[in-house]
Design an enzyme around this catalytic site. Structure first.
Site, PDB file in Angstrom:
ATOM      1  N   CYS A  28       0.828  -1.204   0.000  1.00 49.17           N
ATOM      2  CA  CYS A  28       0.000   0.000   0.000  1.00 49.17           C
ATOM      3  C   CYS A  28       0.863   1.255   0.000  1.00 49.17           C
ATOM      4  CB  CYS A  28      -0.919  -0.004   1.220  1.00 49.17           C
ATOM      5  SG  CYS A  28      -1.903   1.492   1.398  1.00 49.17           S
ATOM      6  N   CYS A  47       1.141   4.457   3.788  1.00 46.14           N
ATOM      7  CA  CYS A  47       2.091   4.647   4.894  1.00 46.14           C
ATOM      8  C   CYS A  47       3.518   4.422   4.406  1.00 46.14           C
ATOM      9  CB  CYS A  47       1.798   3.678   6.038  1.00 46.14           C
ATOM     10  SG  CYS A  47       0.288   4.038   6.941  1.00 46.14           S
ATOM     11  N   CYS A  67      -7.820  -0.120   7.668  1.00 46.30           N
ATOM     12  CA  CYS A  67      -6.677   0.798   7.544  1.00 46.30           C
ATOM     13  C   CYS A  67      -6.324   1.355   8.914  1.00 46.30           C
ATOM     14  CB  CYS A  67      -7.005   1.939   6.586  1.00 46.30           C
ATOM     15  SG  CYS A  67      -5.689   3.170   6.445  1.00 46.30           S
ATOM     16  N   GLN A 108      -7.703  20.215   9.069  1.00 44.76           N
ATOM     17  CA  GLN A 108      -6.597  19.324   9.418  1.00 44.76           C
ATOM     18  C   GLN A 108      -7.107  17.925   9.754  1.00 44.76           C
ATOM     19  OE1 GLN A 108      -3.560  20.072   8.966  1.00 44.76           O
ATOM     20  NE2 GLN A 108      -3.121  22.210   9.424  1.00 44.76           N
ATOM     21  N   TYR A 158      -4.656  33.011   3.877  1.00 49.43           N
ATOM     22  CA  TYR A 158      -5.069  31.647   3.518  1.00 49.43           C
ATOM     23  C   TYR A 158      -5.996  31.110   4.609  1.00 49.43           C
ATOM     24  CZ  TYR A 158      -0.823  32.160   0.650  1.00 49.43           C
ATOM     25  OH  TYR A 158       0.151  32.613  -0.209  1.00 49.43           O
ATOM     26  N   GLU A 214      -8.887  35.129   1.894  1.00 47.08           N
ATOM     27  CA  GLU A 214      -8.990  33.808   1.263  1.00 47.08           C
ATOM     28  C   GLU A 214      -9.435  33.984  -0.187  1.00 47.08           C
ATOM     29  OE1 GLU A 214      -8.885  30.329   0.044  1.00 47.08           O
ATOM     30  OE2 GLU A 214      -8.434  30.407   2.197  1.00 47.08           O
ATOM     31  N   ASP A 273      -0.848  30.039   6.612  1.00 45.66           N
ATOM     32  CA  ASP A 273      -1.011  28.580   6.559  1.00 45.66           C
ATOM     33  C   ASP A 273      -1.387  28.205   5.129  1.00 45.66           C
ATOM     34  OD1 ASP A 273      -1.390  25.913   6.973  1.00 45.66           O
ATOM     35  OD2 ASP A 273      -3.008  26.118   8.445  1.00 45.66           O
ATOM     36  N   CYS A 328       2.873  22.509   5.672  1.00 39.75           N
ATOM     37  CA  CYS A 328       2.822  21.056   5.530  1.00 39.75           C
ATOM     38  C   CYS A 328       3.879  20.565   4.547  1.00 39.75           C
ATOM     39  CB  CYS A 328       1.431  20.611   5.070  1.00 39.75           C
ATOM     40  SG  CYS A 328       0.936  21.271   3.463  1.00 39.75           S
TER      41      CYS A 328
END
Length: 443
Positions: free
Chosen positions: A74, A77, A153, A275, A304, A325, A372, A399
């Site tokens: 998979c 991960c 999962c 999130q 953002y 935004e 962000d 991120c």
């Protein structure tokens, strides 16, 4: 027979593969730093090769047996073979190494994580396909086009696993047509599940290849589960790898689920950015607000701003919050959430951040800026505007360490970069969130 090599693992790539350098430069799935291993190459290149571990000759104390039976095939991960210590250290090192490509003198704190590293994702996105005469639901294969049929999962919430199993049976029971990617035929493309922190409200999204609502009997049976308060049909007829379109229709209940972050409530729709790890988000947002050193007289811009989460969480600590935004629906949602939370000092404007900030500073002094952005980071025009406007304090949440480093390098012209804190938002994957405070340099 493939050649088998022996080497010691010297470190990691940004995506958690082990690095060996003795025979050649190669990146290996499933390797742990400082182990001596044997391995084969699966792909060779001019600059580096890729491979997989054959045998571990000296086993790291931080190696664990991956608990998921799908881990080897998979693509969901990447670091289940690391224990929590190794994963935490790997993510700190990955952030540090990536940022140092842009800024040599930078400090990175230890990775912040939760005690529970599994069963955290409040949003599940699974492909639905028919393979070898069977309906399969799950993630795409690692380095492949087939879908891995996943009955459990370990990074999705347990409630999502339960619902997927119900959906699997109902899809077969009601003979739902399944999408064929090569032919662009068939009906059901993806299933998406979103839930709030206590599973009291769960949303199911059916991504379909037409606007037909022939699956109503399935929905009628599905919603006997009282936790399911919203069912959406996302009509996505384009031939593209994008999971969803912007065309959504409510088929049952509400258009949103409602979740609580810290002290505030937020309506989250099917296309909203939110999130995926509730508990680590609360830790990160709390620290972001603390690092901003806010006062009651501050005017804050939330760039953002999305559906308004972080700006509304700090609204009672400042004089005014202005969210900016570019997505119109998100602006409407942020305004709606401000009403829900009875926040009177937060306003939301539609437009590009670099343009709207210039308009705002013509009318008032900006004390703090929260950033962000999506994975691509900030537009250069926005960063140039920030350098012109010069808010006293900035808190940047990212991120993607690569675009964070690029953007911090630009901002370092006028800002002192504080310690960066990684957050294990996406545990058991190589992805990581990072938080960094910046303060304006004295002239």
């Amino acid at each position: 027979m493939d050649n088998i090599y022996k080497s010691k693992v010297s470190g990691y790539t940004h995506d958690g593969r082990g690095v060996v350098k003795e025979n050649h430069l190669a990146f290996l799935d499933g390797a742990i730093r400082n182990e001596t291993i044997t391995y084969t190459l699966t792909q060779t290149g001019n600059k580096f090769s890729q491979g997989k571990v054959v045998d571990v000759l000296s086993r790291s104390e931080n190696r664990v047996n991956p608990p998921c039976k799908y881990y080897d095939i998979c693509g969901g991960c990447h670091v289940q073979h690391m224990n929590e210590t190794e994963e935490r250290d790997f993510k700190k090192e990955a952030v540090l190494n990536t940022l140092r490509r842009h800024i040599k003198d930078i400090e990175v704190n230890d990775t912040v994580e939760l005690d529970e590293l599994y069963y955290y994702r409040n949003k599940t996105v699974f492909a639905v396909r028919e393979q070898r005469g069977k309906v399969v639901i799950g993630q795409f294969q690692k380095n492949g086009k087939d879908v891995v049929d996943i009955d459990h999962c370990m990074i999705q919430k347990r409630s999502h696993n339960e619902i997927i199993e119900v959906l699997r049976k109902l899809i077969v029971k009601y003979d739902i047509s399944i999408y064929n990617e090569e032919k662009h035929t068939g009906f059901l493309r993806h299933l998406i599940i979103r839930s709030n922190h206590d599973d009291s409200e769960i949303q199911i999204v059916f991504v379909t290849n037409s606007k037909s609502y022939t699956f109503k009997p399935l929905v009628d049976e599905l919603v006997q589960d009282a936790r399911i308060t919203s069912v959406i049909q996302n009509i996505h007829t384009e031939r593209t790898n994008l999971v969803t379109s912007y065309n959504s229709v409510v088929r049952y209940g509400k258009s949103y689920i409602k979740d609580e972050l810290l002290t505030k409530q937020f309506k989250v729709k099917d296309l909203s950015f939110y999130q995926v790890n509730h508990d680590i988000t609360e830790k990160m947002y709390s620290e972001a607000i603390k690092r901003a050193a806010l006062t009651k007289t501050d005017v804050v811009i939330d760039a953002y701003s999305g559906i308004g989460t972080i700006g509304q969480l700090l609204a009672d600590k400042v004089d005014e919050v202005i969210g900016v935004e570019v997505v119109e629906s998100a602006v409407e949602d942020a305004r709606d959430n401000a009403k829900l939370n009875d926040i009177k000092n937060a306003t939301y404007v539609l437009g590009k951040a670099e343009e709207k900030i210039k308009e705002i500073v013509n009318e008032k002094h900006i004390d703090a800026l929260f950033i962000d952005p999506p994975r691509k980071g900030c537009d250069r025009a926005f960063l140039d505007t920030v350098l012109q406007v010069e808010p006293e304090r900035i808190v940047y949440i990212s991120c993607n360490p690569a675009t964070l480093g690029r953007d911090l390098k630009i901002l370092s012209e006028k800002y002192t970069i504080g310690p960066v804190t990684p957050y294990n938002m996406f545990s058991k994957t190589y992805h990581v969130e990072a938080l960094v405070p910046l303060t304006r340099k004295n002239d």
